[in-house]
Design an enzyme around this catalytic site. Sequence first.
Site, PDB file in Angstrom:
ATOM      1  N   CYS A  53      12.600  76.945  33.283  1.00 42.99           N
ATOM      2  CA  CYS A  53      12.309  77.070  34.716  1.00 42.99           C
ATOM      3  C   CYS A  53      12.157  78.546  35.108  1.00 42.99           C
ATOM      4  CB  CYS A  53      13.433  76.423  35.522  1.00 42.99           C
ATOM      5  SG  CYS A  53      13.109  76.470  37.296  1.00 42.99           S
ATOM      6  N   CYS A  57      18.227  80.706  39.676  1.00 45.30           N
ATOM      7  CA  CYS A  57      19.477  80.129  40.213  1.00 45.30           C
ATOM      8  C   CYS A  57      20.656  80.502  39.303  1.00 45.30           C
ATOM      9  CB  CYS A  57      19.357  78.612  40.325  1.00 45.30           C
ATOM     10  SG  CYS A  57      17.863  78.118  41.203  1.00 45.30           S
ATOM     11  N   CYS A  60      22.411  77.991  36.810  1.00 46.56           N
ATOM     12  CA  CYS A  60      21.628  76.994  36.093  1.00 46.56           C
ATOM     13  C   CYS A  60      21.217  77.399  34.673  1.00 46.56           C
ATOM     14  CB  CYS A  60      20.385  76.663  36.900  1.00 46.56           C
ATOM     15  SG  CYS A  60      19.428  75.356  36.122  1.00 46.56           S
ATOM     16  N   CYS A  97      17.673  58.775  38.876  1.00 47.79           N
ATOM     17  CA  CYS A  97      17.242  60.019  39.510  1.00 47.79           C
ATOM     18  C   CYS A  97      16.579  60.876  38.449  1.00 47.79           C
ATOM     19  CB  CYS A  97      18.462  60.709  40.112  1.00 47.79           C
ATOM     20  SG  CYS A  97      18.015  62.221  40.960  1.00 47.79           S
ATOM     21  N   CYS A 129      14.850  57.933  42.472  1.00 46.91           N
ATOM     22  CA  CYS A 129      14.995  59.217  43.157  1.00 46.91           C
ATOM     23  C   CYS A 129      14.330  60.273  42.275  1.00 46.91           C
ATOM     24  CB  CYS A 129      16.488  59.520  43.320  1.00 46.91           C
ATOM     25  SG  CYS A 129      16.834  61.164  43.957  1.00 46.91           S
ATOM     26  N   CYS A 189      18.267  63.145  49.952  1.00 51.49           N
ATOM     27  CA  CYS A 189      19.516  63.445  49.243  1.00 51.49           C
ATOM     28  C   CYS A 189      19.616  64.957  49.160  1.00 51.49           C
ATOM     29  CB  CYS A 189      19.456  62.817  47.850  1.00 51.49           C
ATOM     30  SG  CYS A 189      20.849  63.276  46.803  1.00 51.49           S
ATOM     31  N   ARG A 261      28.318  61.898  47.233  1.00 50.53           N
ATOM     32  CA  ARG A 261      28.252  61.728  45.774  1.00 50.53           C
ATOM     33  C   ARG A 261      29.132  62.714  45.034  1.00 50.53           C
ATOM     34  NH1 ARG A 261      23.894  58.640  44.442  1.00 50.53           N
ATOM     35  NH2 ARG A 261      22.896  58.118  46.387  1.00 50.53           N
TER      36      ARG A 261
HETATM   37  S1  SF4 Z   1      18.405  74.754  39.612  1.00 48.90           S
HETATM   38 FE1  SF4 Z   1      17.653  75.281  37.538  1.00 48.90          FE
HETATM   39  S2  SF4 Z   1      15.940  73.912  37.225  1.00 48.90           S
HETATM   40 FE2  SF4 Z   1      16.347  73.897  39.431  1.00 48.90          FE
HETATM   41  S3  SF4 Z   1      15.049  75.492  40.286  1.00 48.90           S
HETATM   42 FE3  SF4 Z   1      16.990  76.495  39.816  1.00 48.90          FE
HETATM   43  S4  SF4 Z   1      16.722  77.323  37.726  1.00 48.90           S
HETATM   44 FE4  SF4 Z   1      15.106  75.802  38.051  1.00 48.90          FE
END
Ligand code: SF4
Length: 363
Positions: A53, A57, A60, A97, A129, A189, A261
């Site tokens: 990705c 974040c 993540c 999901c 979902c 959600c 949840r």
């Molecule tokens: S949470 Fe992870 S998968 Fe989702 S946008 Fe952020 S870096 Fe990408």
Amino acid sequence: MAIKHDWTKEEILEIYNKPFMELLYQAATIHREHHDPNTVQVSTLLSIKTGGCPEDCGYCPQAARYHTDLEGNDLMSVNQVKAQALRAKASGSSRVCMGAAWRNVKDGEEFDNVLEMVRTINKLDMEVCCTLGMLTENQAERLAEAGLYAYNHNLDSSEEYYKEVISTRGYQDRLDTIGNVRKTNVTVCSGGIIGMGESEADRAGMLVALSTLNPQPESVPINALVPVEGTPLEEQQPVPIWDMIRMVATTRIVMPETQVRLSAGRTQMSREGQAMCFFAGANSIFAGDKLLTTPNPDVNEDMEMFKMLGLNPQKAFEKKSQPESVDAENSQYQSKGEKPKWTRPAHKIERNLEAQQKAKTKA
Ligand code: SF4
């Protein structure tokens, strides 16, 4: 009683900090007024496209810029997804999901395949979902027409603390995506993560952002951070169970009709802790040994816990009727080939930059 939509941070903090027993009693009372306390909805989370990705974040392991042990995969096929959905149904899940590690949805073959996955799972009489990143109105309409039941798009934290965790996308874009979903009949959600170093005021701030939406989200996941080596938040201390229970109870009080949840972080919680969360108003869990990429309790363990607590899994479409699936050839909403410019705030987050630098050194 009418749902209150003008919660303030102060009011929510006052609830969050009530004496524990009083908080639990109030939350459990509201829970019983709006839900069957012995029914818990079970969802299976399926990572249909893992890793790689472009976002940053801080929590993540799927962000390509950090060095984690995660093995990525390209988009799964419709048949693979169908096989997994059948397994999930056989083990008691009423909802699948599907998560894809994308910044936003792009019109094209991959999105067309996701639409086909939605049609396929809806035809198995399961709630579907998706969590696919930012979404335009036309894309939301196309998902709705394919038979999507819910769209997940988390706010993660308060608007202020969000900036300390993510620099590649903006909070307003999250709200706009939720707004696009709201224009369809797909349910919303949206929730967040605690344990990222945020203050109680940030937790309350996130609940203000969610509870002042009108209507409030049908579903709010409360995650406890699972710190993953190589990510900027790898050194965060686990969230105390008391914080998790307080957060669940407060969410229940300010959003009485929402399904709350228990999401990531359940492996770190004892059964007693989870039972208190159910008592405080949690009424959904994710089943399966993985939550996208982080560990989750085994399905059998969950079913044992349900038996012990006398809980029953909720049937599909108990809260809202099953949407119809329109086949691709009869669709009213064709691909617009949209390439929206979602925001890139690009401010500097020191710990994200450090984690990125470490990953480069290791490579
Ligand atoms: S949470 Fe992870 S998968 Fe989702 S946008 Fe952020 S870096 Fe990408």
